[in-house]
Design a protein around this motif. Structure first.
Motif, short mmCIF file in Angstrom:
data_model
loop_
_atom_site.label_atom_id
_atom_site.label_comp_id
_atom_site.label_asym_id
_atom_site.label_seq_id
_atom_site.Cartn_x
_atom_site.Cartn_y
_atom_site.Cartn_z
N ARG A 54 25.21 31.07 16.01
CA ARG A 54 24.52 29.81 16.34
C ARG A 54 25.45 28.86 17.09
O ARG A 54 25.01 28.08 17.94
CB ARG A 54 23.97 29.16 15.07
N THR A 110 33.76 8.53 15.04
CA THR A 110 32.61 9.10 14.33
C THR A 110 31.39 8.17 14.40
O THR A 110 31.48 6.99 14.74
CB THR A 110 32.93 9.40 12.85
N LEU A 135 26.23 16.33 17.56
CA LEU A 135 26.10 16.84 16.18
C LEU A 135 24.67 16.71 15.69
O LEU A 135 23.92 15.84 16.16
CB LEU A 135 26.99 16.00 15.25
N ARG A 136 24.35 17.52 14.71
CA ARG A 136 23.05 17.33 14.07
C ARG A 136 23.12 16.19 13.05
O ARG A 136 22.21 15.38 12.93
CB ARG A 136 22.64 18.62 13.34
N GLY A 137 24.22 16.14 12.29
CA GLY A 137 24.30 15.19 11.18
C GLY A 137 23.71 15.81 9.93
O GLY A 137 23.14 16.91 9.98
N ASP A 138 23.89 15.13 8.82
CA ASP A 138 23.35 15.64 7.55
C ASP A 138 22.01 14.99 7.27
O ASP A 138 21.86 13.79 7.45
CB ASP A 138 24.34 15.35 6.42
N ALA A 177 30.49 21.03 17.02
CA ALA A 177 31.23 21.31 15.78
C ALA A 177 31.18 22.79 15.43
O ALA A 177 30.14 23.44 15.58
CB ALA A 177 30.62 20.49 14.62
N LEU A 192 30.56 14.00 21.28
CA LEU A 192 30.54 15.11 20.32
C LEU A 192 29.12 15.18 19.78
O LEU A 192 28.66 14.27 19.09
CB LEU A 192 31.55 14.91 19.20
N TYR A 239 18.17 20.88 15.44
CA TYR A 239 19.53 21.43 15.43
C TYR A 239 20.31 20.87 16.60
O TYR A 239 19.74 20.45 17.60
CB TYR A 239 19.48 22.96 15.51
N LYS A 250 25.13 27.00 20.87
CA LYS A 250 25.43 25.61 21.26
C LYS A 250 26.31 25.61 22.51
O LYS A 250 26.17 24.77 23.39
CB LYS A 250 26.19 24.88 20.14
N LEU A 257 35.27 21.56 18.22
CA LEU A 257 36.22 21.02 17.25
C LEU A 257 35.77 21.52 15.89
O LEU A 257 34.58 21.44 15.56
CB LEU A 257 36.22 19.49 17.27
N THR A 258 36.71 22.02 15.10
CA THR A 258 36.26 22.62 13.83
C THR A 258 36.32 21.66 12.66
O THR A 258 37.04 20.66 12.67
CB THR A 258 37.08 23.88 13.44
N ALA A 313 26.00 8.20 9.40
CA ALA A 313 24.73 8.89 9.15
C ALA A 313 23.55 8.01 9.54
O ALA A 313 23.52 6.82 9.24
CB ALA A 313 24.65 9.26 7.68
N ASP A 366 26.18 32.01 11.39
CA ASP A 366 26.52 30.63 11.73
C ASP A 366 27.33 30.60 13.03
O ASP A 366 27.12 29.74 13.89
CB ASP A 366 27.32 30.00 10.59
N TYR A 425 22.04 22.27 18.91
CA TYR A 425 21.98 22.89 20.24
C TYR A 425 20.93 22.19 21.12
O TYR A 425 21.06 22.12 22.35
CB TYR A 425 21.72 24.41 20.15
C1 LIG Z 1 34.56 17.81 14.18
C2 LIG Z 1 33.38 17.29 13.38
C3 LIG Z 1 32.99 15.96 13.53
C4 LIG Z 1 31.89 15.46 12.82
N1 LIG Z 1 31.52 14.15 13.00
C5 LIG Z 1 30.44 13.66 12.36
C6 LIG Z 1 29.99 12.30 12.59
O1 LIG Z 1 30.59 11.56 13.38
N2 LIG Z 1 28.90 11.87 11.91
C7 LIG Z 1 28.22 12.68 11.03
O2 LIG Z 1 27.21 12.21 10.45
N3 LIG Z 1 28.59 13.96 10.80
C8 LIG Z 1 29.69 14.46 11.44
N4 LIG Z 1 30.08 15.77 11.22
C9 LIG Z 1 29.35 16.57 10.22
C10 LIG Z 1 28.10 17.29 10.79
O3 LIG Z 1 27.14 16.36 11.23
C11 LIG Z 1 27.51 18.14 9.64
O4 LIG Z 1 28.40 19.18 9.31
C12 LIG Z 1 26.10 18.68 9.86
O5 LIG Z 1 25.61 19.16 8.61
C13 LIG Z 1 26.03 19.85 10.83
O6 LIG Z 1 26.13 19.42 12.10
P1 LIG Z 1 26.11 20.48 13.32
O7 LIG Z 1 26.15 19.69 14.56
O8 LIG Z 1 27.11 21.55 13.13
O9 LIG Z 1 24.64 21.11 13.10
P2 LIG Z 1 23.91 22.39 13.69
O10 LIG Z 1 24.70 23.03 14.76
O11 LIG Z 1 22.53 21.97 14.01
O12 LIG Z 1 23.92 23.36 12.43
C14 LIG Z 1 23.44 22.89 11.18
C15 LIG Z 1 22.94 24.05 10.34
O13 LIG Z 1 21.79 24.62 10.95
C16 LIG Z 1 21.98 26.01 11.20
N5 LIG Z 1 21.34 26.31 12.50
C17 LIG Z 1 21.79 25.98 13.73
N6 LIG Z 1 20.94 26.42 14.68
C18 LIG Z 1 19.91 27.04 14.02
C19 LIG Z 1 18.72 27.71 14.43
N7 LIG Z 1 18.42 27.84 15.72
N8 LIG Z 1 17.90 28.22 13.46
C20 LIG Z 1 18.20 28.10 12.16
N9 LIG Z 1 19.32 27.48 11.71
C21 LIG Z 1 20.16 26.97 12.62
C22 LIG Z 1 23.49 26.23 11.22
O14 LIG Z 1 23.84 27.57 10.84
C23 LIG Z 1 23.94 25.21 10.18
O15 LIG Z 1 23.82 25.72 8.89
C24 LIG Z 1 31.18 16.30 11.90
C25 LIG Z 1 31.60 17.64 11.74
C26 LIG Z 1 32.67 18.14 12.46
C27 LIG Z 1 33.11 19.57 12.26
#
Ligand SMILES: Cc1cc2nc3c(=O)[nH]c(=O)nc-3n(C[C@H](O)[C@H](O)[C@H](O)COP(=O)(O)OP(=O)(O)OC[C@H]3O[C@@H](n4cnc5c(N)ncnc54)[C@H](O)[C@@H]3O)c2cc1C
Length: 319
Positions: free
Chosen positions: A192, A76, A134-137, A173, A132, A154, A196, A205-206, A79, A189, A156
């Motif tokens: 979306r 991982t 990710l967007r992150g929080d 994710a 992997l 985002y 990606k 990976l879920t 943040a 969701d 993607y």
């Molecule tokens: C297997 C796994 C591993 C993870 N590892 C980490 C890690 O190492 N470090 C960490 O900090 N976090 C990690 N996470 C958490 C992840 O970063 C968070 O869940 C984050 O909030 C969302 O990341 P995402 O890549 O899914 O975001 P996105 O795919 O960008 O989605 C985020 C939100 O935006 C919305 N969205 C997407 N595209 C659009 C669009 N075009 N227009 C409007 N809304 C949109 C989606 O519906 C969703 O609500 C992990 C999660 C999983 C499932």
């Protein structure tokens, strides 16, 4: 730049990867396992905070995990890039010292594009070929300017960027219960998520979940309705502690089903009983997921070997 082997190579050159037989592309691992009719087992680790934790990871935890020969490990990313170097170091050491495939996580929110590019080039230079994406929080006090400058809102967009850079197998994710911040409903969701995949992700990976029906509904919608063909691998968390799992599920928006919560509460302070039950529950969950056609299992290990090794052994999945 000098690599851990002492060789000099240009950032981004493919020859660093060429010297590491362990550095396989995860998409090839899935394709091969599919042909062999075997599930892919991957183990997620996080970078320990302390030096002692790191020593423990490499001297005890990883050797115990290696006994089951998982197909790959994922590491991982803290943040805002707080574990940037540690993530790459651990993935690198796994490939060089354990001769096992590793994937580095990467988050893009509020991170300037050149920094993302540097991370990817360094990963490539070290022979890490799986990311992997990710967007992150978002941080609590979002710095809007930094967000704008990053160019990544985002994930993607990060997938697209990595695909353009080339040389990586990319994971993304997925959220069987929908992402916690998505207010438009789970189908939006999941659409979306399809975006990606269309941007270049090779596998999904879920997030953790406890009701397999959530995973199967997610999988069926993506495959049957949206025509997705990449592996959609369930993420499974063996429960280690009652308070911990309440905290995790609250944070990530996963449901802790009331009967499961009630069962955990009946164990009271008996931590060992909770952990034993957690292994048994996760084993049955994994068994049903594989019986229902899941392409593999991604186990959130929390850097503990016992649960993942005993699940894999019970299911006869030792590699
Ligand atoms: C297997 C796994 C591993 C993870 N590892 C980490 C890690 O190492 N470090 C960490 O900090 N976090 C990690 N996470 C958490 C992840 O970063 C968070 O869940 C984050 O909030 C969302 O990341 P995402 O890549 O899914 O975001 P996105 O795919 O960008 O989605 C985020 C939100 O935006 C919305 N969205 C997407 N595209 C659009 C669009 N075009 N227009 C409007 N809304 C949109 C989606 O519906 C969703 O609500 C992990 C999660 C999983 C499932």
């Amino acid at each position: 730049m000098t690599s851990a082997t002492g060789r000099r190579s240009d950032p981004g050159s493919a020859d660093a990867a060429a010297v590491l037989p362990a550095a396989r592309l995860v998409r090839d691992i899935y394709a091969e396992a599919r042909r062999a009719g075997r599930p892919v087992v991957s183990i997620e680790l996080f970078p320990p905070r302390t030096r002692e934790g790191l020593v423990n990871l490499f001297e005890r935890t990883l050797p115990a995990m290696q006994a089951i020969r998982p197909h790959f490990y994922s590491v991982t990313y803290g943040a805002g890039g707080s574990t940037r170097d540690k993530t790459l170091d651990i993935a690198d050491r796994i490939q060089r010292e354990l001769h096992a495939t590793a994937m580095a996580h990467l988050t893009c929110i509020s991170t300037p594009r050149p920094e993302i590019e540097r991370y990817l080039l360094e990963a490539r230079e070290r022979g890490i070929r799986n990311i992997l994406a990710l967007r992150g929080d978002p941080p609590q006090n979002v710095d809007e300017l930094a967000e704008l400058e990053s160019g990544f809102e985002y994930s993607y967009q990060l997938v697209t960027f990595i695909r353009q850079l080339g040389g990586f197998s990319i994971g993304t994710a997925g959220f069987p219960e929908s992402h916690v911040a998505c207010t438009e409903g789970k189908h939006v969701d999941w659409q979306r998520l399809k975006a990606k995949i269309d941007a270049g992700a090779d596998f999904v990976l879920t997030q953790l979940f406890f009701d397999n029906d959530d995973y199967f509904a997610f999988r069926d919608y993506l495959v049957d309705t949206l025509g997705v063909r990449v592996p959609l691998t369930p993420g499974v968390l063996p429960i280690l502690g009652t308070q911990q799992i309440k905290r995790f599920t609250a944070l990530c928006g996963a449901t802790l089903p009331p009967p499961l919560r009630a069962k955990l509460e009946r164990f009271g302070d008996d931590a060992e009983a909770v952990a034993d039950f957690g292994i048994e529950f996760a084993t049955r969950q994994c068994e049903a997921l594989l019986a229902g056609g899941a392409p593999g299992l991604h186990v959130y290990s929390l850097n503990r070997a016992r649960a993942v090794t005993s699940i894999v052994d019970s299911l006869g999945l030792r590699g």
